[in-house]
Structures are given as structure tokens and as C-alpha cells.
Design a protein around this motif. Structure first.
Motif, PDB file in Angstrom:
ATOM      1  N   LEU A 187       0.842  -1.188   0.000  1.00  0.00           N
ATOM      2  CA  LEU A 187       0.000   0.000   0.000  1.00  0.00           C
ATOM      3  C   LEU A 187       0.878   1.239   0.000  1.00  0.00           C
ATOM      4  N   THR A 188       0.499   2.207  -0.818  1.00  0.00           N
ATOM      5  CA  THR A 188       1.247   3.461  -0.878  1.00  0.00           C
ATOM      6  C   THR A 188       0.273   4.625  -0.840  1.00  0.00           C
ATOM      7  N   GLY A 189       0.804   5.813  -0.647  1.00  0.00           N
ATOM      8  CA  GLY A 189      -0.021   7.019  -0.660  1.00  0.00           C
ATOM      9  C   GLY A 189      -0.015   7.716   0.685  1.00  0.00           C
ATOM     10  N   ARG A 190       0.006   9.023   0.655  1.00  0.00           N
ATOM     11  CA  ARG A 190       0.002   9.819   1.870  1.00  0.00           C
ATOM     12  C   ARG A 190      -1.436   9.979   2.368  1.00  0.00           C
TER      13      ARG A 190
ATOM     14  N   ALA B  60      -9.051   0.587   4.790  1.00  0.00           N
ATOM     15  CA  ALA B  60      -9.625   1.583   3.879  1.00  0.00           C
ATOM     16  C   ALA B  60      -8.779   1.725   2.621  1.00  0.00           C
ATOM     17  N   LEU B  61      -7.464   1.780   2.786  1.00  0.00           N
ATOM     18  CA  LEU B  61      -6.573   1.921   1.639  1.00  0.00           C
ATOM     19  C   LEU B  61      -6.637   0.721   0.711  1.00  0.00           C
TER      20      LEU B  61
ATOM     21  N   ARG C  80      -7.281   1.956  -2.981  1.00  0.00           N
ATOM     22  CA  ARG C  80      -6.206   1.801  -3.963  1.00  0.00           C
ATOM     23  C   ARG C  80      -6.654   1.002  -5.182  1.00  0.00           C
ATOM     24  N   ALA C  81      -7.715   0.222  -5.049  1.00  0.00           N
ATOM     25  CA  ALA C  81      -8.225  -0.579  -6.165  1.00  0.00           C
ATOM     26  C   ALA C  81      -9.153   0.220  -7.074  1.00  0.00           C
ATOM     27  N   GLN C  82      -9.479   1.458  -6.688  1.00  0.00           N
ATOM     28  CA  GLN C  82     -10.377   2.290  -7.482  1.00  0.00           C
ATOM     29  C   GLN C  82      -9.577   3.198  -8.421  1.00  0.00           C
ATOM     30  N   PRO C  83     -10.115   3.526  -9.596  1.00  0.00           N
ATOM     31  CA  PRO C  83      -9.422   4.454 -10.492  1.00  0.00           C
ATOM     32  C   PRO C  83      -9.191   5.793  -9.797  1.00  0.00           C
ATOM     33  N   ALA C  84      -7.991   6.338  -9.942  1.00  0.00           N
ATOM     34  CA  ALA C  84      -7.628   7.563  -9.226  1.00  0.00           C
ATOM     35  C   ALA C  84      -8.505   8.751  -9.615  1.00  0.00           C
TER      36      ALA C  84
ATOM     37  N   MET D 290     -11.399   8.999   1.987  1.00  0.00           N
ATOM     38  CA  MET D 290     -11.720   9.270   0.583  1.00  0.00           C
ATOM     39  C   MET D 290     -10.441   9.506  -0.204  1.00  0.00           C
ATOM     40  N   ASN D 291     -10.534   9.322  -1.518  1.00  0.00           N
ATOM     41  CA  ASN D 291      -9.390   9.622  -2.362  1.00  0.00           C
ATOM     42  C   ASN D 291      -9.381  11.104  -2.727  1.00  0.00           C
TER      43      ASN D 291
END
Length: 309
Positions: free
Chosen positions: A5-8, A110-111, A115-119, A167-168
């Protein structure tokens, strides 16, 4: 840490005189099995040791904590001011209360879905909660909702507490476009806004936090018979109709982003809100408005008949 998993992640905490439980909540952040997070707190005028505790936490753990002066317009505006703040930058955004305890996998669960959803597609994760009392003793669980999230549901029911939400960036940008709107609660609004523009919502049946129930709660679990009776009273007093009017006003800025099928749902809801009896009944069916339970849907139909939505 989950290396896949990545992302701030920006944790957005609304605070007000939270010294009693705050330290336990902060420690549960440190216990997360996903570590790439930052903490941003909007303090709405605390007169206790809330700010001191946040400062102590920052210095003791080498974790930067951004503390902002809140708007002092209630909990909803406090959270929305954080969500819409352009100076807070991250890939994902989650709300936090000041008195819960997060399970170690709260962020990673949650991530895993986000993360599996289109950005470029607005996406919102929310879910069920484990209820505890002042001392952390289990009180059971919040209601389990099984019907699919949608705009037709969001217009008449909030299904996920803000303390469960992540949320993204795309969903956050939708909320930023709307701004700090005049609505009843930040979490219900985020559910409405995300589904309005055709975004995706996932409701997780597995709780990932302990939601503390106590006398200072602004919003409780809404699962007791006393809470259900109070909702009936609010219906009779026209409170839901007032909230519907607020949501209709807030949604106007998002209409250009809505898919055409949601234009039809919004138009139907507006007729249910403003029309005569015959048009309300027709619009109710066309909009396919629904709540999560049979009892809730019965109440929704009665509210439509008596012009209380």
C-alpha cells in the motif's frame, strides 16, 4: 507497515475540549500498521489541555501535527474547514474524532479498497463501528447496512459515520468545489456529494474502530429505541425537511458534475420536497429513494405523504 500500500494519508481531526480521551486516540494512530500519515487538527476554541496534549504528542513522537484555529461554527463546519483547506495535501483523507480508539488496521483496510479504485473516480470508504462506553467496555455494534450505497439512498439517509470515512483525492476535490456548505453533518454531506457525481462508495461491515458513547457525544450511534423515537419526533417537527432544503441548496454547485441519471434522481427528490401530494408520490417512485431497512422505508413513505422530507 503494508509495503504493498502506498499514498500519503491526511488525518483530519476536529477537536474541542478533548483532553479526557485524546491521548488514547493519538496512541491508536501510532499503533496503525500503515505509517504514511500526517495529522491535521482544527481546534474549535478549546479551553482545556487539548492543544498542550497535541504539542506533547508531536514532540514525543517526531510526528508533525498541524493545528489550525477552527471556525467556531459547530462540529460540521469544523470538519469541512479541514476537508476544504487547500494547504492540506495528501493522496487520501480521513476524518477522526477526538475520543475514539482506532484498530491497528483502520487505515490499511480503507486503503486496500481505495487503492483498487481508479484515481480519477471519486471514491469513499466508510463502515460499521464497535460501540464502547466511557471505560472502553463493549456495547455492541452500530447497525449493519446491507443495501448498496447510492445517491437515491444518500439523499434520505446517512450510512457511514465520519469517524469511519476515508476518501481519495478525487472525492476530496468534489467537496472542495462545493466548499464549506451549510449542511447538517459533514459525513452525510460527503456521502451525498460523492454519490451525486457518480463516485463509488464502499460500506465495510467489519468495524475498524471503537466508537465511544458518552454524554458529550454530539452524534451517537442512533441504534437505541430512544434514538429512533427522537428521529420520529424530528420528522414531525420538520427537521428532515429542513435538512432536505439544505442539501438541495448545497448540491446546486455540483449539478454540472452529475451523470444524467442522477439529474433525474435529484429532480425527483426536489419534487418530493416541494410538490403537492400527487407529484410527491409519483416523484418518490421515480427517484427510487430508499433507506436501509424496511422500517426506515415505511417511515420514508409516511414522510413523503405528509410533506416532511
Amino acid at each position: 507497515m503494508h509495503k504493498e500500500l502506498t499514498g500519503r494519508v491526511a488525518i483530519l481531526m476536529g477537536a474541542y475540549n478533548g483532553e479526557r480521551y485524546l491521548e488514547e486516540q493519538l496512541q491508536s494512530f501510532l499503533g496503525q500498521n500503515y505509517e504514511n500519515w500526517s495529522l491535521h487538527v482544527s481546534d474549535d476554541g478549546s479551553s482545556d489541555r487539548t492543544r498542550q496534549l497535541l504539542s506533547n504528542f508531536e514532540h514525543a513522537n517526531a510526528r508533525p501535527v498541524q493545528v489550525i484555529d477552527g471556525p467556531r461554527k459547530g462540529f460540521c463546519q469544523n470538519f469541512l474547514s479541514l476537508l476544504c483547506n487547500p494547504d492540506i495535501d495528501a493522496d487520501y483523507f480521513c476524518f477522526s474524532d477526538q475520543d475514539d480508539v482506532w484498530h491497528a488496521d483502520k487505515l490499511s483496510r480503507a486503503l486496500g479498497w481505495l487503492r483498487a479504485q481508479p484515481a480519477d473516480v471519486p471514491a469513499l470508504y466508510c463502515g460499521r463501528t464497535h460501540l464502547v462506553d466511557d471505560d472502553g467496555t463493549s456495547l455492541g455494534y452500530s447497525p449493519l447496512f446491507t443495501r448498496a450505497p447510492s445517491f437515491s439512498n444518500a439523499l434520505v439517509q446517512s450510512i457511514g459515520g465520519g469517524n469511519t470515512m476515508m476518501m481519495n483525492r478525487a472525492a476530496r476535490e468534489v467537496c472542495q468545489r462545493a466548499g464549506a456548505v451549510d449542511v447538517v453533518s459533514h459525513d452525510w454531506w460527503v456521502y451525498i456529494a460523492t454519490t451525486a457525481v457518480g463516485g463509488r462508495v464502499h460500506y465495510d461491515a467489519q468495524p475498524s474502530l471503537d466508537y465511544r458513547q458518552h454524554g458529550n457525544n454530539i452524534v451517537g450511534s442512533n441504534m437505541s429505541w430512544q434514538a429512533r423515537l427522537e428521529r420520529v419526533k424530528m420528522l414531525g417537527r420538520g427537521r428532515f425537511k429542513q435538512w432536505g432544503a439544505q442539501h438541495l441548496r448545497a448540491l446546486q454547485v455540483l449539478v454540472p458534475l452529475m451523470p444524467s441519471h442522477n439529474w433525474a434522481v435529484l429532480a425527483a427528490f426536489e419534487r418530493v420536497h416541494r410538490g403537492n401530494l400527487a407529484s410527491r408520490i409519483i416523484a418518490f417512485r421515480k427517484g427510487k429513494l430508499y433507506r436501509q431497512t424496511a422500517l426506515g422505508n415505511a417511515g420514508l413513505l409516511v414522510a413523503t405523504l405528509f410533506n416532511k422530507i
